[in-house]
Structures are given as C-alpha cells and as structure tokens.
Write an enzyme that holds these catalytic residues in place. Structure first.
Site, short mmCIF file in Angstrom:
data_model
loop_
_atom_site.label_atom_id
_atom_site.label_comp_id
_atom_site.label_asym_id
_atom_site.label_seq_id
_atom_site.Cartn_x
_atom_site.Cartn_y
_atom_site.Cartn_z
N LYS A 85 27.00 -16.74 43.47
CA LYS A 85 27.83 -17.86 43.02
C LYS A 85 27.98 -18.84 44.18
CE LYS A 85 30.67 -15.13 39.82
NZ LYS A 85 32.06 -14.66 39.51
N ASP A 103 38.05 -10.08 51.52
CA ASP A 103 38.98 -9.69 50.45
C ASP A 103 40.06 -8.75 50.95
OD1 ASP A 103 37.56 -11.14 48.60
OD2 ASP A 103 37.20 -9.46 47.25
N GLY A 117 40.78 -9.17 35.60
CA GLY A 117 39.46 -9.57 35.14
C GLY A 117 38.70 -8.31 34.83
N ASN A 118 37.37 -8.34 34.90
CA ASN A 118 36.61 -7.10 34.72
C ASN A 118 36.99 -6.09 35.80
OD1 ASN A 118 34.55 -5.65 33.22
ND2 ASN A 118 33.29 -5.83 35.05
N GLY A 119 37.31 -6.61 36.99
CA GLY A 119 38.00 -5.85 38.03
C GLY A 119 39.44 -6.31 38.03
N GLU A 137 39.94 -18.86 44.55
CA GLU A 137 39.53 -18.20 45.79
C GLU A 137 38.62 -19.09 46.63
OE1 GLU A 137 38.82 -13.68 44.68
OE2 GLU A 137 38.46 -15.00 42.97
#
Length: 398
Positions: free
Chosen positions: A17, A148, A210-212, A385
């Site tokens: 990304k 992170d 989210g998905n995580g 982010e």
C-alpha cells in the site's frame, strides 16, 4: 500545494500500500495498492484526485518492481508532486523493545528490524524488502520507520509480563507487545480534541476493529494496556484469528487429533475467528448479511465477536480509573452501526445510551458521537495511520 509531502509505504508479504501524504493536513495526493505479488496477475491500482487507474505489473513481480512503477510510471506523470517529497515513511509492524519511537533508517535500524522478524515473521521481512526497494529507487531521500508496537512501550510491567517463568521475558523477550499502535495513537489524540480536553487529561478506550482487531486503554495519551500480545493472535475475535483461547487446546489438537504445530498455527491465524465460527466468511459485511437472513453460524459469530469485545472494553476501565470516551475505529468500527449498538448495549452497566440517528450518521468516513448526551460518550473517529507516519517522518528531519 504543501512542500511537506511524504511517500508512505506499507509492505505486506504479497502487497504494497502506498500514499503520498501532506504531513500538515493529512490529505493524500496519490494513493494506491500493488497486490498479488509472485503471481501471474500481479497488478497495481492507484487514485489521483478521485480518478482511479489500474495497470498490470507483469507476471511474478514483487516489491521492487512495484516501487519502480510508482517512481517511473506514476510519479513520472506528476513531477511537481515528486519534487516535493521530503521523505519515505515505512510502517513496520514489530519493533520489539528496541524501538520505542519512530527512527530514521540506517544500517543499525535495519539490523534491529531483522532481529524482531521472529516476532512478526509474515510482516517484518516484507517491510525490509520494501525499505531496500525504496532505498534503491530514492537514494537521495531519508527513510523513516514507524513501528506499530512503539506506542505500547509505555505499558507497565503488570500489563505486559505474562504469568510464565520471568526468565522467558528477561532472556527471550516473551511479553505482550501489542499492535495497531499508530492507529490507537491517532484516534486517542483526535478524541481529546473532539472532547475539548488536553491529551494529558484524557482517558479513552480505543477499539480498532477490522480483519485484525484490538482494544487499547489510553491514559493521558499513553497506552497502559492492549489486547494483542506477543503476536497479533491474542485478544479479540477477528476475521480469521481466534483471539484468546485456552492454550491447552494446542496440545489437544496435536496429541489427540494429530495436527502438526504448523497446522495449528495456520488454523488459529487463518481458519478461525468470524470465518471459523460462521463457516461462511471472514468479512464482517457478509456476517451481518447472514445475521439479517437468520444464518445460524453468522449469528453466533456476530454474538461472540460483540461479547468478547464488550468484555475487553469493560475490563479496560480498570487501568484508566475514569473513562472520558469509548472510540470506535477501523473498517468495522467506522462503518458497522449494528456492531457498535450491540457492544454498547452489552455495556449497559456503564449507562451508555445509543442515539440511533447519530449512530447511523457516523459511517463511511464521518466522525462523531454516537451516544446521547445523557450518559458516557462513545464516538467514531476514522483512523489515519498514514498521516501519523508522514508527521513522524517530517518531524524527524527537523
């Protein structure tokens, strides 16, 4: 146009990304996604001023080719934008205890990221590939790593040490690290602004869904506890991750059911969570559709997801002592009014009162309070982010 532009790269194992962010405003000039690395249909999609474009990268291409395409084919069309890029900002999932804040990348930083690869074997090696590709394509620009895990380095020992022999932490670094720190940092900071309070006097619980997914207790702008652990597997029910389970299940699967450890790891990370419970999908939108249609598995998955989340939120009032706001963010947190309502109803002991109109309005990128003015505040804040990464990159160059 601002001259504080940063190219932000987020490299996954099979995707990249990217966004060119104005560090002063958070606006993206260009953004996109390169995906399907190593496959015949490797491709790249990008957006400029609302206009969408797509191109094939070529069979079996990967990070280096994607970065080269960004430089030559995309930025080549926008030389005025390219000329204003001051730095490259890299998202790095795991910095262990070595990195407590963002850093300018040099050989020692690369070595440190390599040392932490065992804690994030799917992510850190991919970040390193992206860093090296960016160094080759932008030899004159400084590169910055934003971790992170860094935001969670303020947690006290009582929150991050596991009840295992202490030497496992002392000698091998086995402890809670947490993830999504850049997101939790951003939304907790924005929550203080929305509340009209100083960050140092603001206590919030942030739910990045989210998905995580993870929950973090933020006291005075600092993380004091978080749900993800040594790896992103611990904590909440997620798209394909199981979250908290009895650790003895691992031994039962191996000793009694004949699984290998690799198969157990794959089971817990990629076949569990919403997907495993529902036997339908890991996508929350599909789960909600199944729930609306009376699908038994989807209904159970939704109920377990919300129940686990509400329990975590309730428990995180303990380290805070006072709760100024509950904040929802991430793809699910920002868009699912159904899940937000269910979670707040489960937290009835705290007297949250959902405002249906506000809850409906706070979707699709809209920020706002979703509770009435009669009780505690719950709000939605879209995460950004990339903006944090861009800000950190520019601040380190001063």
């Amino acid at each position: 146009m601002s001259n504080k532009l940063v190219l932000v790269l987020n490299c996954g194992s099979s995707s990249l990304k990217f966004a060119i962010i104005d560090a002063l405003t958070g606006d993206d000039q260009i953004s996109g996604l390169a995906e399907c690395f190593g496959l015949e249909d490797s491709r790249i999609k990008w957006k400029v001023d609302g206009n969408k474009f797509e191109s094939k990268l070529g069979a079996f291409t990967a990070h280096r080719e994607a970065v080269e395409f960004i430089v030559k084919e995309i930025l080549g069309q926008y030389p005025d934008v390219a000329a204003q890029i001051q730095a490259i900002g890299h998202r790095v999932v795991h910095g262990g205890e070595k990195f407590t804040h963002s850093v300018v990348i040099d050989d020692s930083v690369i070595a440190g990221i390599e040392d932490c690869a065992a804690l994030a074997p799917l992510h850190n090696p991919a970040h390193l590939i992206g860093i090296r590709a960016a160094q080759a394509s932008f030899p004159g620009l400084p590169q910055v790593a934003v971790f992170d895990t860094a935001f969670h380095q303020t947690m006290p020992e009582r929150a991050f040490v596991y009840a295992l022999p202490y030497k496992l932490y002392r000698e091998h670094g086995i402890r809670r690290y947490g993830m999504h720190g850049t997101s939790h940092l951003f939304v907790s900071r924005e929550a203080a602004k929305a509340l009209g309070k100083e960050l140092a006097d603001t206590n919030v619980i942030c739910a990045h869904l989210g998905n995580g997914a993870s929950v973090t207790a933020v006291k005075g702008g600092k993380s004091v506890d978080t749900s993800m652990g040594l790896t992103p597997l611990e904590g909440l029910v997620m798209g394909t991750r199981c979250g908290d389970i009895d650790p003895s299940i691992i031994y039962h699967l191996v000793d009694r059911l004949g699984y290998t450890l690799d198969e157990v790891n794959n089971l817990m990370n990629k076949q569990s969570g919403l997907l495993g419970i529902s036997e339908l999908t890991n996508d929350c939108r599909g789960i909600e559709e199944g729930y609306a249609e009376g699908h038994k598995g989807a209904t159970l998955a939704l109920e377990i997801f919300c129940y686990r989340l509400a329990k975590y939120i309730a428990s995180y009032t303990v380290p805070l002592g006072r709760l100024d706001a509950l904040v929802f963010t991430g793809g699910i947190g920002e868009n699912s009014d159904l899940i937000r309502e269910k979670v707040l109803n489960l937290l009835a002991i705290f007297n949250f009162e959902v405002d249906p109109a506000r809850n409906q309005a706070a979707r699709f990128g809209n920020q706002g309070q979703i509770t009435t003015d009669n009780g505690p505040v719950a709000m939605v804040i879209p995460t950004n982010e990339e903006w944090v990464i861009a800000e950190d990159a520019v601040s380190l160059l001063k």
